[in-house]
Design a protein around this motif. Structure first.
Motif, short mmCIF file in Angstrom:
data_model
loop_
_atom_site.label_atom_id
_atom_site.label_comp_id
_atom_site.label_asym_id
_atom_site.label_seq_id
_atom_site.Cartn_x
_atom_site.Cartn_y
_atom_site.Cartn_z
N SER A 129 -26.60 52.70 38.48
CA SER A 129 -26.62 54.04 37.68
C SER A 129 -26.19 54.05 36.08
O SER A 129 -26.00 54.69 36.04
N CYS A 130 -26.65 52.81 35.26
CA CYS A 130 -26.23 52.56 34.11
C CYS A 130 -27.52 53.38 33.15
O CYS A 130 -28.43 52.92 33.96
N PHE A 131 -27.10 53.69 32.43
CA PHE A 131 -28.23 53.82 31.59
C PHE A 131 -28.79 52.78 31.10
O PHE A 131 -28.52 51.73 30.15
N ASN A 132 -30.13 53.15 30.76
CA ASN A 132 -30.93 51.21 30.39
C ASN A 132 -31.39 51.06 29.18
O ASN A 132 -32.26 51.18 28.48
N TRP A 133 -30.17 50.89 28.09
CA TRP A 133 -29.43 50.53 26.98
C TRP A 133 -30.42 49.23 26.45
O TRP A 133 -30.28 49.05 25.38
N PHE A 134 -30.81 48.21 27.34
CA PHE A 134 -31.16 46.99 26.90
C PHE A 134 -32.37 47.10 27.59
O PHE A 134 -33.73 45.67 27.25
N GLU A 135 -33.29 47.86 28.11
CA GLU A 135 -34.75 47.83 28.12
C GLU A 135 -35.71 48.23 26.96
O GLU A 135 -35.14 49.59 26.90
N PRO A 136 -36.10 47.80 26.29
CA PRO A 136 -37.08 47.81 24.65
C PRO A 136 -38.04 49.79 24.97
O PRO A 136 -38.34 50.45 24.36
N PRO A 200 -23.91 47.80 19.41
CA PRO A 200 -24.05 47.85 17.95
C PRO A 200 -25.91 48.25 18.41
O PRO A 200 -25.77 47.82 19.54
N TYR A 201 -26.45 48.34 18.02
CA TYR A 201 -28.01 48.91 18.86
C TYR A 201 -28.77 48.14 18.47
O TYR A 201 -28.48 47.03 17.58
N LYS A 202 -29.26 47.65 19.44
CA LYS A 202 -30.50 46.52 20.13
C LYS A 202 -29.46 45.15 20.08
O LYS A 202 -30.10 44.36 19.74
N CYS A 203 -28.13 45.38 20.85
CA CYS A 203 -27.43 43.83 20.55
C CYS A 203 -28.20 43.25 21.80
O CYS A 203 -28.21 42.26 22.00
N ALA A 204 -28.91 43.89 23.23
CA ALA A 204 -29.49 42.96 24.13
C ALA A 204 -30.83 44.23 23.64
O ALA A 204 -31.12 44.99 24.49
N THR A 205 -32.72 43.47 24.00
CA THR A 205 -33.40 43.59 24.38
C THR A 205 -34.59 43.08 25.87
O THR A 205 -35.39 43.37 26.01
#
Length: 632
Positions: A129-136, A200-205
């Motif tokens: 249930s994580c927001f997918n902050w690392f998915e392009p 930060p933004y786009k720390c991971a993609t």
């Protein structure tokens, strides 16, 4: 299950993916994998906790195409004015929208009159249930979860009178990483955001990069970070959102280096440097502001010293003009006497109007004693006067910039032992806080310490001798206890119904044989815990015994449980749930028991056996210190 949900779920079915799901769970949970033999920790809010707060939320459906397949909940306070602000709140992994109400945002909305949207991830999109902050596909403008969140804002604007220039977003952990996604991709929608334990933004993609991003972190130049934001909405030339960054210095799930990188990213985006223009201490925590040439704060940081992976709350703080308090203790919420939701709302500009008092005037404070230029010795009473139209909540006293203590009721006083510092000049200051969170400082007092007739006191700290440390589980039926094997030292009663005592050893042979010890206290660091051992039974107290030498010749053994100490219950340790704390000063018998020619061993124990399972783990080694003040 939608096609998108199927794609998300299948991305976690590999062994690598399941490992990542577990990691993301701990990202929000604020705790790492359990040590072998440790009592199991709570990993999510209880059903009763959720039910208690969920009644204030209303689910909204059909709020757009919702390509991210998210859930939307709203909170609408009573008697809303026209053109009110809106705040979007994002939860962490394993959490729910309702659980985030315990951070204080609903209470603040009721006072300051702004709308709140609580977004919620679904397990079908992410197994934790994580927001997918690392998915392009979820962090680009016009796509995925980013677009779903923007559509929630659009739905609120269609249904209510909302000021489009006052839309804000805040989030924790996985939600904290999603905040900069929205600020970068929709700078035309959000005016400011607050990042709690994110980065930060786009720390991971990608999934692999997310491991490194969270810990140990990724280092880029401010320009490189800024370029990622500028590339999220190419051609945009409007104003960029302001950013408030909050991070615990003891966060080992999302390393606090992420806070530094986020600061570098957003200061670069705003075209300002990375040197703080204003620094202060708020409730004992460093706060820095980065301003433009006009003096406007565009980026701020709060370094929450000693706090782990959590949101800072203060359930003792009531929002002005109401009985609503700042948050409630629970999973991933740390009561550090600092209300993050209030200070973030203040950063957003929400606390100056609406249904609250609109108080932005700081209190007045004056350190009245001792007088500037005075010569002092021995025990000194620091006294301050403070007043405020709303009410003074506390006054903090500082010696040479270090917090010495505080008082929450007039007359504001603190007993300070001048023997704890060397003879000579020292600065004193007082800082007052009002009920609206405003503060003021009086820092124009300097005194000369002169403890005549004695040698200048010497302060020395000894770190714990880890090889001699340990804890013992004593069986409740009186049978032979067993040695604990965890890195942390246990106190209380675990799930095995055994009672725990811990031992800390210090090599104090460096003290001069002829020294007169005038003061000693123990510093311990929180590791983990469950329940409340201080309250089970009521009035339980954590105390320590002192042994000249060790309780046994060898390392910690089971027989140490019952060995007599040279001095018993020489000091108590106050209740704490994070960071470090100091014991009270040792009683005279404890000072006498400190060994000047070898080791001194301390036994930590609760005065009463727990009536229910409850325990505290403290750290040993370099994280446990015995401080001794003596005169040669």
């Amino acid at each position: 299950m939608s096609g998108r949900s199927t794609r998300r779920f299948s991305s976690f079915t590999s062994s690598r993916g399941m490992r990542f799901a577990a990691l993301l769970l701990t990202t929000a949970a604020g705790c790492g994998p359990l040590e072998a033999g440790a009592p199991e920790e709570q990993s999510a809010p209880s059903a009763s906790d959720v039910a208690q707060v969920e009644s204030e939320l209303t689910q909204v459906t059909g709020f757009g195409t919702n390509p991210g397949n998210l859930l939307m909940y709203r909170h609408v306070p009573a008697s809303m004015p026209a053109s009110a602000p809106l705040v979007v709140v994002l939860h962490g992994c394993t959490q729910t929208a309702a659980a985030m109400e315990n951070t204080g945002w609903t209470a603040a909305a009721n006072v300051y009159k702004f709308y709140v949207v609580y977004a919620q991830q679904q397990s079908g999109n992410n197994s934790s249930s994580c927001f997918n902050w690392f998915e392009p596909g979820d962090i680009a403008r016009g796509a995925g979860e980013a677009l779903s969140l923007k559509q929630m804002v659009d739905a609120m604007k269609s249904a209510y009178s909302i000021d489009s220039t006052r839309v804000f977003i805040t989030g924790f952990s996985g939600g904290g990483y999603m905040v900069p996604v929205m600020l970068a991709t929709y700078p035309d929608v959000f005016s400011a955001g607050a990042v709690n334990a994110g980065g930060p933004y786009k720390c991971a993609t990608s999934m692999n990069e997310a491991f490194t991003c969270m810990s140990p972190g990724i280092d880029k130049t401010p320009t490189a970070w800024g370029d990622l934001v500028r590339g999220a909405y190419s051609g945009y030339t409007g104003a960029r959102p302001r950013v408030s960054i909050w991070h615990g210095t003891s966060d080992f799930t999302v390393k606090n280096s992420n806070a530094t990188e986020a600061m570098e990213q957003w200061t670069n985006v705003h075209g300002i440097d990375q040197t703080a223009d204003f620094t202060e201490t708020v409730a004992g925590f460093p706060h820095k502001e980065y301003r433009n040439s006009a003096g406007t704060t565009l980026v701020e940081t709060y370094d929450l010293t000693g706090m782990g992976h959590a949101v800072a709350i203060d359930p003792q703080y009531s929002f002005p003009g109401s009985t609503s308090v700042c948050g409630a203790t629970g999973s991933y919420l740390s009561d550090v006497n600092l209300c993050a939701s209030y200070y973030q709302a203040k950063f957003f500009g929400l606390t100056g109007g609406g249904g609250g008092t609109g108080d932005t005037t700081p209190p007045t404070v004056n350190l009245t004693a001792p007088a500037n230029g005075a010569t002092v010795s021995g025990s000194v009473t620091l006294t301050a006067s403070a007043s405020d139209a709303v009410g003074v909540t506390r006054v903090e006293f500082y010696v040479d910039g270090a917090l010495a203590g505080s008082d929450s009721a007039a007359p504001y006083e603190l007993a300070w032992s001048s023997t704890s510092v060397a003879n000579g000049s020292h600065s004193l200051s007082a800082k007052a806080f009002d009920a609206a969170g405003n503060s003021a400082t009086d820092a124009d007092t300097s005194v000369t310490v002169s403890n005549s007739g004695t040698s200048t006191p010497v302060t020395v700290s000894f770190t714990s001798v880890a090889a001699d440390d340990g804890y013992i589980k004593a069986n409740s039926d009186g049978s032979l206890p067993a040695l604990g094997t965890l890195t942390g030292l246990a106190l209380g009663r675990g799930t095995d119904a055994k009672f725990n005592r811990s031992f800390l050893s210090f090599d104090t042979s460096g003290l001069p044989d002829g020294a007169t010890i005038t003061r000693a206290y123990l510093t311990v660091a929180y590791s983990s815990g469950s329940g409340d051992p201080w309250a089970s039974p009521a009035g339980n107290t954590l105390v320590l015994d002192v042994k000249t030498g060790t309780f046994n010749a060898a390392a910690t053994e089971t027989a140490d449980w019952g060995v007599a100490a040279n001095a018993s219950a020489v000091a108590s340790i106050p209740k704490f749930t994070l960071g470090t704390t100091n014991s009270a000063d040792f009683a005279s018998a404890g000072l006498v028991a400190i060994n000047k020619t070898g080791k001194t061993q301390l036994r930590l124990r609760f005065t009463q056996d727990q009536a229910a399972t409850a325990y505290l783990f403290v750290q040993d080694g370099a994280n446990a210190k015995l401080t001794v003040v003596y005169t040669p």
